[in-house]
Design an enzyme around this catalytic site. Structure first.
Site, PDB file in Angstrom:
ATOM      1  N   CYS A 190      -4.858  -6.879  -2.112  1.00  0.00           N
ATOM      2  CA  CYS A 190      -5.702  -7.993  -1.684  1.00  0.00           C
ATOM      3  C   CYS A 190      -4.939  -8.877  -0.699  1.00  0.00           C
ATOM      4  O   CYS A 190      -3.770  -9.169  -0.893  1.00  0.00           O
ATOM      5  CB  CYS A 190      -6.195  -8.876  -2.824  1.00  0.00           C
ATOM      6  SG  CYS A 190      -7.233  -8.030  -3.995  1.00  0.00           S
ATOM      7  N   ARG A 248      -3.337  -4.302   2.795  1.00  0.00           N
ATOM      8  CA  ARG A 248      -3.151  -4.695   1.391  1.00  0.00           C
ATOM      9  C   ARG A 248      -4.346  -4.317   0.516  1.00  0.00           C
ATOM     10  O   ARG A 248      -4.287  -4.446  -0.703  1.00  0.00           O
ATOM     11  CB  ARG A 248      -2.963  -6.209   1.314  1.00  0.00           C
ATOM     12  CG  ARG A 248      -1.749  -6.704   2.038  1.00  0.00           C
ATOM     13  CD  ARG A 248      -1.691  -8.202   1.997  1.00  0.00           C
ATOM     14  NE  ARG A 248      -1.333  -8.677   0.682  1.00  0.00           N
ATOM     15  CZ  ARG A 248      -0.102  -8.910   0.281  1.00  0.00           C
ATOM     16  NH1 ARG A 248       0.901  -8.710   1.093  1.00  0.00           N
ATOM     17  NH2 ARG A 248       0.137  -9.347  -0.929  1.00  0.00           N
ATOM     18  N   GLU A 299       9.723  12.794  -2.197  1.00  0.00           N
ATOM     19  CA  GLU A 299       9.169  11.922  -1.160  1.00  0.00           C
ATOM     20  C   GLU A 299       8.259  12.723  -0.224  1.00  0.00           C
ATOM     21  O   GLU A 299       7.199  12.247   0.189  1.00  0.00           O
ATOM     22  CB  GLU A 299      10.330  11.242  -0.416  1.00  0.00           C
ATOM     23  CG  GLU A 299       9.964  10.330   0.737  1.00  0.00           C
ATOM     24  CD  GLU A 299       9.017   9.182   0.380  1.00  0.00           C
ATOM     25  OE1 GLU A 299       8.761   8.938  -0.799  1.00  0.00           O
ATOM     26  OE2 GLU A 299       8.508   8.556   1.317  1.00  0.00           O
ATOM     27  N   LYS A 345      -1.038  -1.348   0.290  1.00  0.00           N
ATOM     28  CA  LYS A 345       0.377  -1.355   0.653  1.00  0.00           C
ATOM     29  C   LYS A 345       1.229  -2.080  -0.365  1.00  0.00           C
ATOM     30  O   LYS A 345       2.332  -1.659  -0.684  1.00  0.00           O
ATOM     31  CB  LYS A 345       0.502  -2.036   2.017  1.00  0.00           C
ATOM     32  CG  LYS A 345       1.911  -2.096   2.558  1.00  0.00           C
ATOM     33  CD  LYS A 345       2.302  -0.784   3.180  1.00  0.00           C
ATOM     34  CE  LYS A 345       3.729  -0.738   3.649  1.00  0.00           C
ATOM     35  NZ  LYS A 345       4.231   0.638   3.604  1.00  0.00           N
ATOM     36  N   HIS A 400      11.131  27.148 -14.497  1.00  0.00           N
ATOM     37  CA  HIS A 400      10.748  26.689 -15.837  1.00  0.00           C
ATOM     38  C   HIS A 400       9.268  26.303 -15.881  1.00  0.00           C
ATOM     39  O   HIS A 400       8.881  25.500 -16.721  1.00  0.00           O
ATOM     40  CB  HIS A 400      11.637  25.519 -16.258  1.00  0.00           C
ATOM     41  CG  HIS A 400      13.092  25.897 -16.315  1.00  0.00           C
ATOM     42  ND1 HIS A 400      13.614  26.700 -17.304  1.00  0.00           N
ATOM     43  CD2 HIS A 400      14.114  25.626 -15.473  1.00  0.00           C
ATOM     44  CE1 HIS A 400      14.900  26.894 -17.077  1.00  0.00           C
ATOM     45  NE2 HIS A 400      15.231  26.261 -15.965  1.00  0.00           N
ATOM     46  N   GLU A 411      -0.517  11.503  -0.565  1.00  0.00           N
ATOM     47  CA  GLU A 411      -1.168  10.203  -0.414  1.00  0.00           C
ATOM     48  C   GLU A 411      -1.971  10.063   0.875  1.00  0.00           C
ATOM     49  O   GLU A 411      -2.937   9.316   0.906  1.00  0.00           O
ATOM     50  CB  GLU A 411      -0.173   9.050  -0.567  1.00  0.00           C
ATOM     51  CG  GLU A 411       0.813   8.890   0.556  1.00  0.00           C
ATOM     52  CD  GLU A 411       1.763   7.714   0.341  1.00  0.00           C
ATOM     53  OE1 GLU A 411       1.348   6.694  -0.203  1.00  0.00           O
ATOM     54  OE2 GLU A 411       2.925   7.836   0.754  1.00  0.00           O
ATOM     55  N   ASN A 441      -6.002 -13.393  -5.165  1.00  0.00           N
ATOM     56  CA  ASN A 441      -5.265 -12.134  -5.268  1.00  0.00           C
ATOM     57  C   ASN A 441      -4.532 -12.166  -6.595  1.00  0.00           C
ATOM     58  O   ASN A 441      -3.792 -13.105  -6.863  1.00  0.00           O
ATOM     59  CB  ASN A 441      -4.269 -12.029  -4.098  1.00  0.00           C
ATOM     60  CG  ASN A 441      -3.313 -10.862  -4.250  1.00  0.00           C
ATOM     61  OD1 ASN A 441      -3.607  -9.908  -4.962  1.00  0.00           O
ATOM     62  ND2 ASN A 441      -2.181 -10.942  -3.571  1.00  0.00           N
ATOM     63  N   GLY A 442      -4.747 -11.143  -7.434  1.00  0.00           N
ATOM     64  CA  GLY A 442      -4.084 -11.127  -8.738  1.00  0.00           C
ATOM     65  C   GLY A 442      -5.072 -10.771  -9.820  1.00  0.00           C
ATOM     66  O   GLY A 442      -6.170 -10.273  -9.540  1.00  0.00           O
ATOM     67  N   LYS A 486       4.320  11.902   0.349  1.00  0.00           N
ATOM     68  CA  LYS A 486       3.735  11.617   1.675  1.00  0.00           C
ATOM     69  C   LYS A 486       2.522  12.495   1.896  1.00  0.00           C
ATOM     70  O   LYS A 486       1.493  12.041   2.369  1.00  0.00           O
ATOM     71  CB  LYS A 486       4.745  11.880   2.809  1.00  0.00           C
ATOM     72  CG  LYS A 486       5.850  10.873   3.005  1.00  0.00           C
ATOM     73  CD  LYS A 486       5.423   9.505   3.418  1.00  0.00           C
ATOM     74  CE  LYS A 486       5.094   8.661   2.234  1.00  0.00           C
ATOM     75  NZ  LYS A 486       6.107   7.787   1.695  1.00  0.00           N
ATOM     76  N   TRP A 530      -8.672  -5.238  -2.757  1.00  0.00           N
ATOM     77  CA  TRP A 530      -8.371  -3.982  -3.442  1.00  0.00           C
ATOM     78  C   TRP A 530      -8.896  -4.184  -4.851  1.00  0.00           C
ATOM     79  O   TRP A 530      -8.365  -5.006  -5.604  1.00  0.00           O
ATOM     80  CB  TRP A 530      -6.869  -3.722  -3.430  1.00  0.00           C
ATOM     81  CG  TRP A 530      -6.487  -2.374  -3.954  1.00  0.00           C
ATOM     82  CD1 TRP A 530      -6.437  -1.208  -3.261  1.00  0.00           C
ATOM     83  CD2 TRP A 530      -6.068  -2.058  -5.288  1.00  0.00           C
ATOM     84  NE1 TRP A 530      -6.028  -0.183  -4.075  1.00  0.00           N
ATOM     85  CE2 TRP A 530      -5.801  -0.675  -5.336  1.00  0.00           C
ATOM     86  CE3 TRP A 530      -5.903  -2.795  -6.459  1.00  0.00           C
ATOM     87  CZ2 TRP A 530      -5.368  -0.018  -6.483  1.00  0.00           C
ATOM     88  CZ3 TRP A 530      -5.486  -2.147  -7.608  1.00  0.00           C
ATOM     89  CH2 TRP A 530      -5.221  -0.772  -7.611  1.00  0.00           C
TER      90      TRP A 530
HETATM   91  C1  F6R Z   1       4.307   5.413  -0.792  1.00  0.00           C
HETATM   92  C2  F6R Z   1       4.388   3.979  -0.952  1.00  0.00           C
HETATM   93  C3  F6R Z   1       4.412   3.429  -2.326  1.00  0.00           C
HETATM   94  C4  F6R Z   1       5.426   2.278  -2.409  1.00  0.00           C
HETATM   95  C5  F6R Z   1       5.363   1.619  -3.788  1.00  0.00           C
HETATM   96  C6  F6R Z   1       6.419   0.543  -3.947  1.00  0.00           C
HETATM   97  O1  F6R Z   1       4.326   5.774   0.544  1.00  0.00           O
HETATM   98  O2  F6R Z   1       4.415   3.248  -0.004  1.00  0.00           O
HETATM   99  O3  F6R Z   1       4.697   4.410  -3.269  1.00  0.00           O
HETATM  100  O4  F6R Z   1       6.691   2.790  -2.169  1.00  0.00           O
HETATM  101  O5  F6R Z   1       4.103   1.057  -3.980  1.00  0.00           O
HETATM  102  O6  F6R Z   1       6.251  -0.459  -3.009  1.00  0.00           O
HETATM  103  P1  F6R Z   1       7.414  -1.450  -2.638  1.00  0.00           P
HETATM  104  O7  F6R Z   1       8.503  -0.663  -2.027  1.00  0.00           O
HETATM  105  O8  F6R Z   1       6.792  -2.427  -1.702  1.00  0.00           O
HETATM  106  O9  F6R Z   1       7.847  -2.079  -3.930  1.00  0.00           O
END
Ligand code: F6R
Length: 614
Positions: free
Chosen positions: A2, A27, A487, A609, A510, A494, A100-101, A491, A74
């Site tokens: 949000c 966000r 990672e 984000k 396994h 997502e 937001n929250g 990527k 969000w």
């Molecule tokens: C994946 C991604 C998320 C963040 C996670 C933590 O590409 O961006 O998995 O890494 O939400 O966010 P931060 O680093 O802001 O605590």
């Protein structure tokens, strides 16, 4: 999670708030809305979906007014639709709020209000808070600021709110607890409020970051007044923003994610600039300098984070343990905070977070602090909540990351961890001079080497075209390349919605090996290093089951190429630095697969984000 934007002053509020919402759309993008105040009337516009829907909806309507509050959502409580979009109004339409929250006790509050005869229009916790403020204001005759304060005293949960009231048109009330809020102080006694500084930077660089429990009254006539929840007045601490406007634009790239991938040679260099000199043989991370002895003498370091930042922790564990022989445990912040973990005084808890606002990571740190641990942070966003509650820490200096999928933040986090590990290893006498200098000079060369990988984009794009229709994918790596595999898989899933999993290469037999058939692409980090031969064996196991191998190999490698269906060469580097380079082809690959599948790369479905709720 949000985004909030608000303005009060002499300018038209709508264009400022709308532009701000576009900046904060990363966000959350389930719905958005704006409330404008003019001539003691509140006009409300709300739309499901992207901010563009809202803009189209408002375009032909009267959007004048010099006070406005806006929100991009969000969804937490209630599905994403027009009705649940913010701002919410009080029943009499006099008060508007954005939030937001999460208000955890909203159900109890709602029942109390319903018993007084109030009828709600949405499923949200936010509308309940708005009604509560209005109810207090009506029954006590208090002004808006005090009514907000009294309402917040009844609230359990997290909030960043901005409140506007048509009966007190010269003010906005902003308050926070566990969700971020920044106030920009304009030049003409005008004020900007936002969840982060990105909507504010083009108007002013003078900002005040609200702390937990603070309530700000922004009065166009009387200026800014700051209180705590018990109405004790505080002096606002005005800071100068270091953010630059260009960093918030796409700069000619199709997507922020692509721009951010390509920024990595610079962001990695920015991260180590002034902190490292290979020729003179020193590393200095000013932020944690005074804590290095504590780290060395600690029984252990617990690294906490979520998502991509958690993957960076795994690389950090490898670096700290192998280079500096320091005991590290890596924890998902969300698990750590609820597990009653054993934390002793003298433990160090290090949080890693791009946004510095992730709710679980914040809570893990607060828990650790309450138990006597020293808490440290590695954050990207300057002034973020985590950077402000930690005892010390280092910024990654990667610049704003706007694409929801984290790319340059990851490589910057790993760079800071490498600097830390090198410095601690040297201090502990675990790294001899030549190995130390080799590590530092290799780190200095990483930006050029990342550029060489970026130069292979056309080849990687062709590989992306070949595998874009896969339904599943496996990513394998060993040692510090295992987190790179995790990672890589994150990527891909997502942003392209292809199911992908990362595994330590040896774990494949396994269980996951059962998945392998001629349809299954298996991405393997098979660079030269201590486990090279073992990875080659794992590749052969995949080939024996007709899986497709896409290998990341060291330049000049001949062995893996024989078995691989496709390969991407990366420049040779110090073995500790391989994650910094090997992760880049996976970012590019995921990006192009997502583009070819016509996915929304910068704003993937259901994601946000900055995850400021649990
Ligand atoms: C994946 C991604 C998320 C963040 C996670 C933590 O590409 O961006 O998995 O890494 O939400 O966010 P931060 O680093 O802001 O605590």
């Amino acid at each position: 999670m949000c985004g909030i934007v608000a303005y009060i002053g002499k300018k038209e509020a709508y264009p400022i708030v709308l532009k701000g919402l576009k900046r904060l759309e990363y966000r959350g993008y389930d719905s958005s809305g704006i409330a404008l105040l003019k001539n003691e009337e509140i006009k409300l516009f709300k739309k499901e979906g992207k901010v563009l829907n809202l803009e189209n909806h408002v375009e032909s309507k009267d959007n004048s007014g010099t006070r406005g509050i806006g929100h991009t959502r969000w969804a937490t409580h209630g599905p994403p639709n027009d009705k649940n979009a913010h701002p919410h109004l009080s029943q009499d339409g006099a008060i508007a709020i954005v939030h937001n929250g999460i208000i955890e006790n909203y159900d109890v509050l709602r029942q109390e209000l319903e018993s007084k005869g109030y009828k709600f229009n949405s499923d949200t916790d936010t509308e309940v808070l708005c009604y509560l403020i209005a109810d207090i204001k009506k029954n006590t005759g208090n002004k808006l600021g005090k009514s907000v304060r009294l309402a917040l005293q009844q609230v359990v949960g997290a909030y960043a709110i901005v409140v506007m009231c048509k009966d007190e048109p010269n003010k906005l009330i902003a308050a926070r607890k566990s969700s971020p809020l920044v106030i920009g102080i304009g030049k003409e006694n005008d004020f900007y409020v936002a969840s982060d500084a990105t909507p504010i930077v083009e108007y002013t660089k003078q900002v005040v970051y609200l702390n937990d429990g603070e309530i700000a009254i922004l009065n166009e006539k009387k200026g800014l007044k700051l209180y705590n929840i018990d109405e004790v007045q505080k002096d606002p601490y005005v800071e100068e923003l270091e953010l630059h406007l260009e960093a918030l634009e796409k700069g000619g790239y199709d997507h922020f994610m692509l721009k951010e991938i390509h920024e990595q040679p610079h962001s990695i260099e920015d991260c180590f600039r002034g902190r490292l000199n290979a020729k003179e043989g020193w590393v200095s991370l000013g932020g944690i300098k005074y804590y290095e002895n504590d780290i060395i003498n600690a029984n252990r370091i617990v690294m906490v984070a979520c998502g991509t930042s958690w993957h960076a922790c795994l690389v950090g564990e490898y670096l700290f343990e192998d280079l500096a022989r320091i005991n590290v445990e890596v924890e998902y912040a969300s698990e750590f905070r609820y597990r009653n973990p054993i934390i002793n005084e003298g433990d160090i808890v290090l949080a890693i977070s791009q946004s510095g606002e992730t709710a679980d990571t914040m809570a893990a740190l607060e828990l650790a602090k309450s138990k006597g641990a020293t808490i440290l942070g590695i954050c990207n966003v300057v002034g973020s909540s985590i950077s402000r509650i930690t005892d010390a820490g280092s910024y990654t200096h990667a610049g704003p990351e706007i694409g929801v999928a984290s790319t340059k933040a990851f490589t910057a986090q790993v760079t800071v961890l490498t600097l830390m590990a090198a410095s601690l290893a040297r201090k502990k006498g675990k790294l001899n001079d030549s190995k130390y200098r080799n590590l530092l000079s290799s780190l200095e060369a990483i930006p050029q080497k990342v550029q060489l990988v970026l130069d292979k984009t056309e080849k990687i794009k062709k590989i992306a075209a070949k595998y874009k229709d896969a339904s599943n994918a496996l990513y394998l790596g060993r040692g510090s390349s295992f987190p790179v595999a995790l990672e890589g898989a994150l990527k891909l899933k997502e942003i392209s919605y292809i199911h992908a999993e990362g595994y330590p290469a040896a774990e494949m037999k396994h269980g996951p090996i059962a998945l392998i058939d001629e349809e299954m692409p298996v991405f393997v980090i098979a660079t030269k290093g201590p486990s090279y031969e073992k990875v080659v064996s794992n590749i052969q196991e995949v080939k024996a089951r007709k899986g497709k191998i896409i290998a990341i190999v060291t330049e000049g490698d001949e062995q893996v190429k024989q078995f691989a269906d496709d390969y991407i060469e990366i420049p040779e580097t110090n073995e500790y630095l391989v994650p910094l380079i090997a992760t880049v082809p996976f970012q590019i690959l995921s990006y192009y697969i997502a583009v070819m599948r016509e996915c929304n790369v910068d704003q993937p479905r259901n994601l946000a984000k900055s995850v400021t709720v649990e």
